[in-house]
Design a protein around this motif. Structure first.
Motif, short mmCIF file in Angstrom:
data_model
loop_
_atom_site.label_atom_id
_atom_site.label_comp_id
_atom_site.label_asym_id
_atom_site.label_seq_id
_atom_site.Cartn_x
_atom_site.Cartn_y
_atom_site.Cartn_z
N GLY A 54 37.33 27.67 41.08
CA GLY A 54 38.08 28.00 40.02
C GLY A 54 37.40 28.31 38.79
N TYR A 55 36.45 27.18 38.44
CA TYR A 55 35.56 27.40 37.05
C TYR A 55 34.71 28.60 37.22
CZ TYR A 55 32.10 26.17 33.77
OH TYR A 55 31.15 26.00 32.70
N PHE A 56 34.00 28.86 38.29
CA PHE A 56 33.31 29.92 38.57
C PHE A 56 34.14 31.39 38.40
CE2 PHE A 56 30.15 27.16 40.05
CZ PHE A 56 28.93 27.98 39.68
N ASP A 57 35.26 31.35 39.04
CA ASP A 57 36.14 32.44 38.94
C ASP A 57 36.50 32.72 37.56
OD1 ASP A 57 36.01 32.95 41.56
OD2 ASP A 57 37.80 31.93 42.35
N GLU A 58 36.73 31.68 36.90
CA GLU A 58 37.36 31.96 35.58
C GLU A 58 36.06 32.40 34.57
OE1 GLU A 58 39.93 31.81 32.46
OE2 GLU A 58 40.22 31.69 34.31
N TYR A 59 35.06 31.85 34.79
CA TYR A 59 33.85 32.00 33.77
C TYR A 59 32.76 32.96 34.15
CZ TYR A 59 36.34 28.39 31.23
OH TYR A 59 37.40 27.74 30.39
N TYR A 60 32.76 33.13 35.57
CA TYR A 60 31.49 33.83 35.92
C TYR A 60 31.76 35.00 37.06
CZ TYR A 60 28.69 29.97 34.02
OH TYR A 60 28.33 29.12 33.09
N THR A 61 32.88 35.54 36.99
CA THR A 61 33.39 36.29 38.05
C THR A 61 34.07 37.55 37.32
OG1 THR A 61 33.82 34.63 39.63
CG2 THR A 61 34.93 37.07 39.82
N SER A 62 33.79 38.83 37.63
CA SER A 62 34.17 40.11 37.12
C SER A 62 34.88 40.75 38.13
CB SER A 62 33.21 40.68 36.47
OG SER A 62 32.26 40.48 35.46
N SER A 63 36.16 41.56 37.60
CA SER A 63 36.85 42.27 38.77
C SER A 63 37.21 43.41 38.07
CB SER A 63 38.02 41.62 39.20
OG SER A 63 38.69 41.05 37.99
N ILE A 64 37.72 44.40 38.88
CA ILE A 64 38.24 45.82 38.66
C ILE A 64 39.42 45.88 39.37
CG2 ILE A 64 38.02 48.34 38.45
CD1 ILE A 64 35.20 47.86 37.34
N GLN A 65 40.64 46.40 38.97
CA GLN A 65 41.66 46.85 39.72
C GLN A 65 41.99 48.32 39.66
OE1 GLN A 65 45.18 44.99 37.77
NE2 GLN A 65 44.87 43.05 38.66
N VAL A 66 42.25 48.69 40.93
CA VAL A 66 42.74 49.95 41.33
C VAL A 66 44.02 50.26 41.69
CG1 VAL A 66 41.95 52.33 42.61
CG2 VAL A 66 40.33 50.51 42.18
N HIS A 67 44.79 50.81 41.05
CA HIS A 67 46.17 50.96 41.47
C HIS A 67 46.45 52.17 42.28
CE1 HIS A 67 47.51 47.72 38.59
NE2 HIS A 67 46.80 48.44 37.84
N ASP A 68 47.73 52.04 43.23
CA ASP A 68 48.08 53.09 44.12
C ASP A 68 48.52 54.47 43.47
OD1 ASP A 68 50.66 52.39 42.89
OD2 ASP A 68 51.42 51.94 44.99
N ASP A 69 48.74 54.44 42.04
CA ASP A 69 48.88 55.92 41.36
C ASP A 69 47.73 56.53 41.06
OD1 ASP A 69 48.43 54.30 39.45
OD2 ASP A 69 50.14 54.68 38.21
N ASP A 70 46.78 55.80 41.69
CA ASP A 70 45.28 56.56 41.23
C ASP A 70 44.62 57.26 42.44
OD1 ASP A 70 42.15 56.74 40.60
OD2 ASP A 70 43.08 56.61 38.52
N GLY A 71 43.91 58.42 42.38
CA GLY A 71 43.45 59.25 43.50
C GLY A 71 42.32 58.37 43.97
N LEU A 72 41.60 57.33 43.33
CA LEU A 72 40.72 56.55 43.55
C LEU A 72 41.35 55.46 44.81
CD1 LEU A 72 37.66 55.85 43.38
CD2 LEU A 72 37.94 54.20 41.58
N PHE A 73 42.47 55.30 44.98
CA PHE A 73 43.03 54.02 45.48
C PHE A 73 42.81 54.25 47.05
CE2 PHE A 73 46.50 52.17 47.98
CZ PHE A 73 46.41 50.60 47.48
N ASP A 74 43.08 55.73 47.20
CA ASP A 74 42.92 55.74 48.91
C ASP A 74 41.50 55.98 49.27
OD1 ASP A 74 45.69 56.11 49.33
OD2 ASP A 74 45.89 58.15 49.04
#
Length: 530
Positions: A76-96
């Motif tokens: 949890g400590y590493f996920d909080e301070y040393y992890t980056s993420s990007i979300q892709v929603h289903d209404d975007d063409g990149l999702f499929d």
């Protein structure tokens, strides 16, 4: 020497050890009734001390729980301070695209929790699935495996480990479910995830031809855009329209979409909007040109039906506000929406003398109901406000199609709302000539495979001539049509029934043409109808 006190001490120690040894048995007796009896029987018959086994198991369980707690704490400590993420929603063409790429990664390894979906990709099907009579047997689509909901999975890219989580949650209004893919990596920036998404996009471009996404407005408590299909982009040369007209439209849209044009508009206080009206008889290619333009410029198509009874003015405003910066908004058959000004009264013709006929009120009510049934709930003023109002969306390409431009209100098609009008007509002889050649010309893939598609056997019924002969046949075919009488859709439909035999198309042409002309002359919609 007095050993009585030493004996008493030894007795006390033995009592303490006995109490400690009996402590697990006492606790188990409270949890499991009859434990002491079972323990004694096991010891007498098998020589096994269950208390020792239980004590060891409890020790192992405690160590595991402590290790899991410490692991989750550090994770949890590493996920909080040393992890980056990007979300892709289903209404975007990149999702499929991300789902398709991840499904290929899933097929290369064994995962325990997957979601099976039917793969309808025609490119993976065999054209040679046929029986002895040459009848094609439809091949049942095979399943494709994707990441399941609520589970974590890992993959590697360029030597780096990534985690992806697929989830389904309700939107902020709680009206519909939104599906999300979130990609994580151990890094202080999101650049590695961006590299993965760039790689996926390039993989998609190299893997398939250009695709056009089509969105439609749906309702689930509130209006939202939902992608309905993703079709191969239509080549512009397959649209039957004067070449100069197509060049003018492409040049106009190309200039409009440039970032420098948006800045030019803003510097002069001009709203950055562009509208087009495609008008002409049915089947002349108005909608086809809209999708072809989307393929040329790599834009998504957003279709709105103004005939929807449940579509309110606030819904329409919300939909236009949710449009992306660059897209094509398609309003098909704008004349059939029955747009009227809000102040327009419903007039009932009165007979001479001022007295209404006893049945006139009934007739008026019937006429009113007929009018209401043929129109949607969107007024003309609401549509005009959405198109170019003070809070209207900018940057998109608005295309309206109609079969009867004379029925449109002048305010709807004035300059500024409709900047370019494109007239579609019945097929000219030059267009008929091009349709014939396009129908029977072989693609580069067919030429390299000797008239075959993919791994299929040569088609025994295919009689495609060489290019010189085909040119002569196309010229002869076009000369047998009267000008401005048949739509491109009618010509194409006739040729599709004979798509493998151009000579048969020439032989059957006179009979088919005369039947269509008689039906048109008599005002019949069905060929051969009396």
């Amino acid at each position: 020497m007095d050993f009585s006190r030493l004996q008493n001490l030894q007795y006390e120690l033995n009592s303490t050890n006995a109490t400690a040894a009996n402590l697990p048995s006492t606790l188990l007796e409270l949890v499991v009734p009859g434990y002491s009896t079972i323990s004694q029987l096991a010891f007498r018959l098998l020589g096994i001390d269950i208390g020792v086994i239980v004590t060891g198991w409890a020790l192992i369980f405690g160590c595991h729980a402590a290790w899991r707690y410490l692991y989750d704490l550090v994770q949890g400590y590493f996920d909080e301070y040393y992890t980056s993420s990007i979300q892709v929603h289903d209404d975007d063409g990149l999702f499929d695209d991300v789902k398709a790429w991840l499904s290929e990664q899933q097929n290369r390894k064994s995962s325990r929790k997957l979601k099976a979906v039917t793969d309808y990709d025609d490119n993976k099907k065999d054209d040679n699935v046929q029986d002895e009579q040459g009848i094609y047997k439809y091949e049942v689509p095979m399943p494709r495996y994707e990441l399941s909901y609520g589970t974590d999975d890992f993959f590697f890219h360029n030597g780096r480990r990534f985690k992806v989580v697929r989830s389904s949650v309700k939107d902020e209004a709680g009206s519909y479910m939104r599906e999300t893919l979130e990609i994580y990596c151990y890094a202080r920036t999101a650049e590695p995830v961006k590299d993965v998404l760039t790689h996926i996009r390039q993989w998609k471009i190299n893997r398939e031809t250009a695709m056009t996404s089509v969105y439609r407005a749906l309702s689930n408590g509130s209006r939202y855009w939902s992608r309905q299909s993703c079709r191969p982009s239509r080549p512009l040369q397959t649209v039957s329209l004067d070449q100069q007209q197509k060049d003018d439209i492409v040049e106009d849209i190309n200039e409009y979409l440039r970032p420098a044009t948006a800045r030019w508009y803003a510097a002069r206080g001009i709203p950055h909007r562009r509208g087009y009206l495609f008008h002409g008889p049915p089947g002349t290619g108005k909608t086809s040109l809209s999708f072809a333009l989307a393929g040329v410029f790599g834009l998504e198509v957003y279709c709105v039906s103004l005939n929807d009874k449940d579509l309110t003015e606030s819904d329409l405003c919300m939909l236009f506000n949710d449009l992306p910066d660059r897209c094509i908004v398609l309003l098909e058959d704008i004349d059939s929406a029955g747009l009227k000004r809000e102040e327009e009264p419903v007039l009932v013709e009165m007979p001479e003398g001022g007295n209404a006929d006893p049945g006139s009120s009934k007739d008026a009510k019937t006429a009113t109901n007929k009018t209401d049934s043929s129109t949607g709930s969107i007024s003309l003023s609401a549509l005009l406000n959405v198109i170019d109002g003070a809070a209207s969306h900018e940057g998109h390409v608005l295309i309206m199609t109609t079969n009867t431009p004379g029925q449109l209100d002048a305010a709807l098609i004035r300059p500024g709302r409709v900047d370019l009008q494109v007239a579609f007509t019945f097929a000219t002889q030059d267009q008929i000539h091009e349709i014939f050649k396009r129908m029977y010309s072989q693609t580069p893939e067919e030429q390299t495979s000797g008239g075959r598609l993919s791994n299929s056997k040569p088609r025994p019924v295919s009689k495609i001539p060489d290019s010189k002969t085909l040119e002569g046949m196309a010229r002869k075919f076009a000369q047998q049509f009267p000008a401005d009488t048949f739509s491109p859709a009618e010509i194409q439909g006739y040729l599709l029934m004979r798509k493998k035999n151009p000579q048969k198309a020439l032989n059957d042409l006179e009979k088919w043409r005369d039947e269509i002309l008689v039906s048109k002359k008599n005002g019949k919609r069905l060929v051969g109808a009396q």
